[in-house]
Design an enzyme around this catalytic site. Structure first.
Site, PDB file in Angstrom:
ATOM      1  N   CYS A   4       0.869  -1.177   0.000  1.00  0.00           N
ATOM      2  CA  CYS A   4       0.000   0.000   0.000  1.00  0.00           C
ATOM      3  C   CYS A   4       0.905   1.226   0.000  1.00  0.00           C
ATOM      4  O   CYS A   4       1.688   1.422   0.925  1.00  0.00           O
ATOM      5  CB  CYS A   4      -0.863  -0.053   1.265  1.00  0.00           C
ATOM      6  SG  CYS A   4      -1.844   1.425   1.545  1.00  0.00           S
ATOM      7  N   SER A  62      -7.436   3.851  -5.130  1.00  0.00           N
ATOM      8  CA  SER A  62      -8.595   4.204  -4.312  1.00  0.00           C
ATOM      9  C   SER A  62      -8.753   5.715  -4.253  1.00  0.00           C
ATOM     10  O   SER A  62      -7.794   6.439  -3.990  1.00  0.00           O
ATOM     11  CB  SER A  62      -8.392   3.641  -2.904  1.00  0.00           C
ATOM     12  OG  SER A  62      -9.431   4.066  -2.055  1.00  0.00           O
ATOM     13  N   LEU A 117     -16.696   5.220  -0.329  1.00  0.00           N
ATOM     14  CA  LEU A 117     -18.076   5.717  -0.333  1.00  0.00           C
ATOM     15  C   LEU A 117     -18.498   6.129   1.082  1.00  0.00           C
ATOM     16  O   LEU A 117     -18.849   7.272   1.330  1.00  0.00           O
ATOM     17  CB  LEU A 117     -19.004   4.640  -0.903  1.00  0.00           C
ATOM     18  CG  LEU A 117     -20.459   5.035  -1.100  1.00  0.00           C
ATOM     19  CD1 LEU A 117     -20.617   6.166  -2.102  1.00  0.00           C
ATOM     20  CD2 LEU A 117     -21.309   3.830  -1.539  1.00  0.00           C
ATOM     21  N   CYS A 138      -5.636   1.336   7.673  1.00  0.00           N
ATOM     22  CA  CYS A 138      -6.163   2.438   6.880  1.00  0.00           C
ATOM     23  C   CYS A 138      -6.441   3.638   7.759  1.00  0.00           C
ATOM     24  O   CYS A 138      -7.018   3.523   8.825  1.00  0.00           O
ATOM     25  CB  CYS A 138      -7.489   2.060   6.249  1.00  0.00           C
ATOM     26  SG  CYS A 138      -7.348   0.770   5.086  1.00  0.00           S
TER      27      CYS A 138
HETATM   28  N1  SAH Z   1      -7.611   9.139  -0.560  1.00  0.00           N
HETATM   29  C1  SAH Z   1      -7.881   7.838  -1.042  1.00  0.00           C
HETATM   30  C2  SAH Z   1      -6.896   6.774  -0.613  1.00  0.00           C
HETATM   31  C3  SAH Z   1      -6.392   6.781   0.826  1.00  0.00           C
HETATM   32  S1  SAH Z   1      -7.475   6.305   2.126  1.00  0.00           S
HETATM   33  C4  SAH Z   1      -9.301   7.435  -0.663  1.00  0.00           C
HETATM   34  O1  SAH Z   1      -9.975   8.207  -0.004  1.00  0.00           O
HETATM   35  O2  SAH Z   1      -9.761   6.381  -1.077  1.00  0.00           O
HETATM   36  C5  SAH Z   1      -7.652   4.578   2.019  1.00  0.00           C
HETATM   37  C6  SAH Z   1      -8.936   4.064   2.667  1.00  0.00           C
HETATM   38  O3  SAH Z   1      -8.841   4.084   4.108  1.00  0.00           O
HETATM   39  C7  SAH Z   1     -10.114   4.916   2.337  1.00  0.00           C
HETATM   40  O4  SAH Z   1     -11.232   4.147   2.028  1.00  0.00           O
HETATM   41  C8  SAH Z   1     -10.307   5.678   3.620  1.00  0.00           C
HETATM   42  O5  SAH Z   1     -11.555   6.228   3.681  1.00  0.00           O
HETATM   43  C9  SAH Z   1     -10.023   4.610   4.646  1.00  0.00           C
HETATM   44  N2  SAH Z   1      -9.818   5.066   6.024  1.00  0.00           N
HETATM   45  C10 SAH Z   1      -9.434   6.281   6.435  1.00  0.00           C
HETATM   46  N3  SAH Z   1      -9.372   6.330   7.786  1.00  0.00           N
HETATM   47  C11 SAH Z   1      -9.725   5.108   8.249  1.00  0.00           C
HETATM   48  C12 SAH Z   1      -9.822   4.519   9.534  1.00  0.00           C
HETATM   49  N4  SAH Z   1      -9.508   5.197  10.642  1.00  0.00           N
HETATM   50  N5  SAH Z   1     -10.218   3.238   9.631  1.00  0.00           N
HETATM   51  C13 SAH Z   1     -10.465   2.517   8.515  1.00  0.00           C
HETATM   52  N6  SAH Z   1     -10.365   3.016   7.268  1.00  0.00           N
HETATM   53  C14 SAH Z   1     -10.005   4.289   7.127  1.00  0.00           C
END
Ligand code: SAH
Length: 339
Positions: free
Chosen positions: A102, A188, A212, A330
């Site tokens: 990642c 993503s 989403l 994430c």
């Molecule tokens: N900006 C991009 C990619 C990075 S975030 C995006 O928004 O898709 C990667 C994923 O992690 C996204 O789905 C994001 O919403 C999620 N994410 C962010 N904070 C998180 C958390 N505390 N717990 C679980 N997933 C999280």
């Protein structure tokens, strides 16, 4: 100075042609970089001395360093120091099907999603193409394994660094180099609609995942500021277009936040929203952090949410959790500023 890893295969061929040299030198350099994995120009032993000298004068090569590695079962988090002293992270996950990395695309992020730690640091700058590539090269060197999958889900919004992202994909996908199959690459986005439209016209079969996280505008507006610019109906219409054009399935990521987006009504509304669409939903148990007050949905309610989607014949999975012990999950990346 330009970095050699910023050049695509064709750029390298053109570089040599412009120098009055043979085009195939471009292929040789590309193979040294991505097949033989040298980290200096001196090691490119089938090139003439003058060629090596001019490459050295015109290009820099490795610029980033691993400064810290944290390990947990099946996961390693790498902290990188960039040339300008900024820091980014990448996370390696060992799956049964291979090793997935990642990677980050920006230092900080401007999207401001309320639940995300990475976004608490505003964007400092975009990563260069070479800084994305170097994350892969350095991790492979460190762990001694081949990375079979790349997920662009680390720090940053990839579609806010679109041109570099596309060039990065072109380079890692090239058959004479790392040759990462486009189906093994996932990007993503939080839903930057104009870039999704551009992305669908690319010649690569890269997977697209959409963050989403809500079934309607009311909730999404509260947690994801991007939704004010591109509300759900606009996003969904664009994705329908994407699916039609590419014939590819879209993945929706849906974080479950206790009593925010995890009710029975939300599950039903979500099922309605994606019904008939070529997609699948990845439910993500929220990783709680110290600085943000959202709570993880109780496991009983995660199951209830999942069951409602299943009952409505939606393809759905609950994401296996990696790395929460080392804040590599994430939304937890690069949140500890003292690192
Ligand atoms: N900006 C991009 C990619 C990075 S975030 C995006 O928004 O898709 C990667 C994923 O992690 C996204 O789905 C994001 O919403 C999620 N994410 C962010 N904070 C998180 C958390 N505390 N717990 C679980 N997933 C999280």
């Amino acid at each position: 100075m330009q970095n050699i890893y910023d050049l695509s295969y064709t750029d390298l061929e053109n570089y040599f042609l412009e120098k009055g040299n043979k085009k195939y030198k471009g292929q040789q350099v590309f193979e040294w970089l991505y097949r033989k994995r040298v980290s200096s120009f001196e090691e490119m032993t089938n090139l003439k001395k003058e060629v090596i000298t001019s490459l050295k004068e015109e290009f820099e090569i490795r610029t980033i360093k691993i400064t810290k590695i944290e390990k947990d079962t099946d996961v390693r988090k790498y902290l990188f120091l960039l040339k300008d002293n900024e820091k980014i992270e990448a996370v390696l996950m060992n799956h049964l099907y291979g090793n997935s990395l990642c990677i980050s695309t920006q230092v900080g992020c401007n999207m401001g999603c309320k639940f995300c730690e990475s976004g608490r640091l505003k964007k400092v700058r975009n990563l260069e193409v070479h800084e994305m590539i170097e994350q892969i090269l350095l991790v492979e060197e460190e762990c001694g394994k081949r990375i079979s999958h790349v997920v662009v889900m680390g720090i940053g919004e990839p579609f806010d660094n679109y041109d570099h992202l596309v060039k990065f994909i072109e380079i890692i996908n090239h058959p004479k180099g790392i040759e990462l199959g486009s189906r093994h690459i996932t990007v993503s986005t939080c839903g930057v609609v104009p870039k999704i439209k551009e992305f669908m016209n690319l010649p690569y079969q890269v997977n697209l995942a959409i963050s989403l996280h809500a079934p309607n505008n009311e909730i999404r507006n509260q947690i994801m500021p991007i939704n004010h610019a591109y509300p759900i109906e606009v996003l969904m219409n664009t994705l329908q277009e994407y699916i039609k054009k590419t014939n590819r399935r879209v993945t929706f990521e849906y974080i479950l936040l206790d009593r925010i987006n995890d009710t029975e009504e939300c599950a039903k509304e979500l099922a309605q929203l994606v019904k008939g669409m070529n997609c699948y939903i990845n439910l993500i148990p929220y990783n709680e952090t110290n600085n943000i007050s959202y709570k993880r949905t109780k496991s009983f309610n995660i199951t209830r949410f999942y069951d409602i989607l299943k009952k409505n014949k939606i393809n759905v999975t609950i994401r296996r959790e990696y790395g929460s012990n080392i804040s590599a999950a994430c939304g937890q990346l690069r949140s500890k500023k003292e690192d």
